[in-house]
Design an enzyme around this catalytic site. Sequence first.
Site, PDB file in Angstrom:
ATOM      1  N   SER A 185     -14.051   0.016   4.051  1.00 25.32           N
ATOM      2  CA  SER A 185     -13.674   0.096   2.644  1.00 25.32           C
ATOM      3  C   SER A 185     -14.831  -0.115   1.683  1.00 25.32           C
ATOM      4  CB  SER A 185     -12.584  -0.928   2.348  1.00 25.32           C
ATOM      5  OG  SER A 185     -13.015  -2.236   2.653  1.00 25.32           O
ATOM      6  N   HIS A 213      -8.437   3.833   4.629  1.00 26.31           N
ATOM      7  CA  HIS A 213      -9.303   4.749   3.865  1.00 26.31           C
ATOM      8  C   HIS A 213      -9.528   6.080   4.575  1.00 26.31           C
ATOM      9  CE1 HIS A 213     -10.369   1.813   0.754  1.00 26.31           C
ATOM     10  NE2 HIS A 213     -10.182   0.941   1.735  1.00 26.31           N
ATOM     11  N   LYS A 244      -3.244   4.416  -1.194  1.00 24.62           N
ATOM     12  CA  LYS A 244      -4.461   5.202  -1.449  1.00 24.62           C
ATOM     13  C   LYS A 244      -4.089   6.691  -1.427  1.00 24.62           C
ATOM     14  CE  LYS A 244      -6.911   1.275   0.418  1.00 24.62           C
ATOM     15  NZ  LYS A 244      -6.873   0.499  -0.824  1.00 24.62           N
TER      16      LYS A 244
HETATM   17  N1  PMP Z   1      -6.805  -2.480   4.643  1.00 21.90           N
HETATM   18  C1  PMP Z   1      -7.923  -2.025   4.067  1.00 21.90           C
HETATM   19  C2  PMP Z   1      -9.048  -1.577   4.949  1.00 21.90           C
HETATM   20  C3  PMP Z   1      -8.035  -1.945   2.681  1.00 21.90           C
HETATM   21  O1  PMP Z   1      -9.159  -1.501   2.113  1.00 21.90           O
HETATM   22  C4  PMP Z   1      -6.943  -2.371   1.882  1.00 21.90           C
HETATM   23  C5  PMP Z   1      -6.954  -2.294   0.371  1.00 21.90           C
HETATM   24  N2  PMP Z   1      -8.104  -2.111  -0.265  1.00 21.90           N
HETATM   25  C6  PMP Z   1      -5.814  -2.862   2.512  1.00 21.90           C
HETATM   26  C7  PMP Z   1      -5.756  -2.892   3.900  1.00 21.90           C
HETATM   27  C8  PMP Z   1      -4.645  -3.357   1.725  1.00 21.90           C
HETATM   28  O2  PMP Z   1      -3.872  -2.315   1.249  1.00 21.90           O
HETATM   29  P1  PMP Z   1      -2.867  -2.491   0.016  1.00 21.90           P
HETATM   30  O3  PMP Z   1      -3.650  -2.236  -1.226  1.00 21.90           O
HETATM   31  O4  PMP Z   1      -1.824  -1.471   0.264  1.00 21.90           O
HETATM   32  O5  PMP Z   1      -2.331  -3.873   0.064  1.00 21.90           O
END
Ligand code: PMP
Length: 393
Positions: A185, A213, A244
């Site tokens: 991320s 992602h 996303k």
């Molecule tokens: N896993 C990863 C790798 C993320 O980057 C994120 C959010 N940035 C999440 C889980 C959490 O997702 P959510 O925004 O749906 O809570």
Amino acid sequence: MSIFSKFDALAANRRDLETIGINPFDVQIETIVSPTEGIIQGRHTILAGTNNYLGLTFDPECIAAAQTALRYEGTGTTGSRMANGSYSGHRNLEKELAAFYGKRDSIVFSTGYLANLGMLSTLVGPNDRVLLDADCHASIYDGCRLGRAQTIRFRHNNPDDLAKRLQRLGEQAADTLILIEGVYSMLGDHALLKEIVDVKRQYGGYLLVDEAHSLGVLGQHGGGLAEELGLLDDVDFIVGTFSKSLGGAGGFCVSNHVELDLIRYASRPYVFTASPSPVTIASTRQALRALSAGSDLRKKLHENAVSLHSKLEALGYPLGAEASPVIAVVFDDKIKALQFWNNLLQLGVYVNLMLPPATPNGMFLIRCSVSAAHTSEQIDRIVAAFERLKPTA
Ligand code: PMP
């Protein structure tokens, strides 16, 4: 000492951030114009920090599905599925996600964060071992912590280091859970999944891949990195988010393991929180259909990512990784990164400022996220802003 004393350092840090006149962690988007444009501080701004990879937040069919659900099922479920029951949409979405990945079953959680928390805190306990990539997202770390699993980090994207640590575990390796992301991320780099799967085949263990992602971004049907590399059968658990590429909110885990269904009964982040609203479920189901049929969207996303990446590279900016929808520019100084972020905003480009501890190796990052909905002209305007702000040697 009061219970609030621990916030003194945070308060000082926040004052530092506010010296530029706007707190990068409290940005108000006054009007949302489209998936790629908004009004910030009264200024028309290109949104390049949204994770709206396919631009589906304004998809007419997703909006229509959400409107129908709102009208016929109401604004919220007002409780958890265990206590208050599931709506048919929750179960249908679970079946559709399982079919999308060709796996036996799936569980939908209320956010992606809760998907990791809910899966990991239940799958692994104090007698279990977890090997996690050092750059994994906070939700993965927090899930392991909640389960009180024995957590060992391996060097980021380093299959040799993973192998070394599995070897040290001896017979226990076969029961160890390996945790990685498809596309990371912060820097946007791809996991060395093939090599990691080879290590898993050699030593045993279970593999969970968070495709937050990479869902909608990679793979013939947009399933993510495991699908792209033809390795879905080697992955025990795929976790993902609706927030996303799917343009909603929520999360999921799919798996072939029959025990997946039992996780529901033991997972506190599943049992003790309200289920996703009918609106969210309906738009996500429609978005999943668009995503799986959306090879044109993925192609456009890829073209935009390559275009922005190559142009920023040509300008001499140090970039975090290969071209992907997450493109991070690395700074060596917090104040420089902060000022750069603000200068971009003044030029009408909104990106993400990422600071430690959210970043790997204490890096200061200006993180752009590219969307299939960005026009070539918008990409060029982002590049032009970077060009204007280019530090002189
Ligand atoms: N896993 C990863 C790798 C993320 O980057 C994120 C959010 N940035 C999440 C889980 C959490 O997702 P959510 O925004 O749906 O809570």
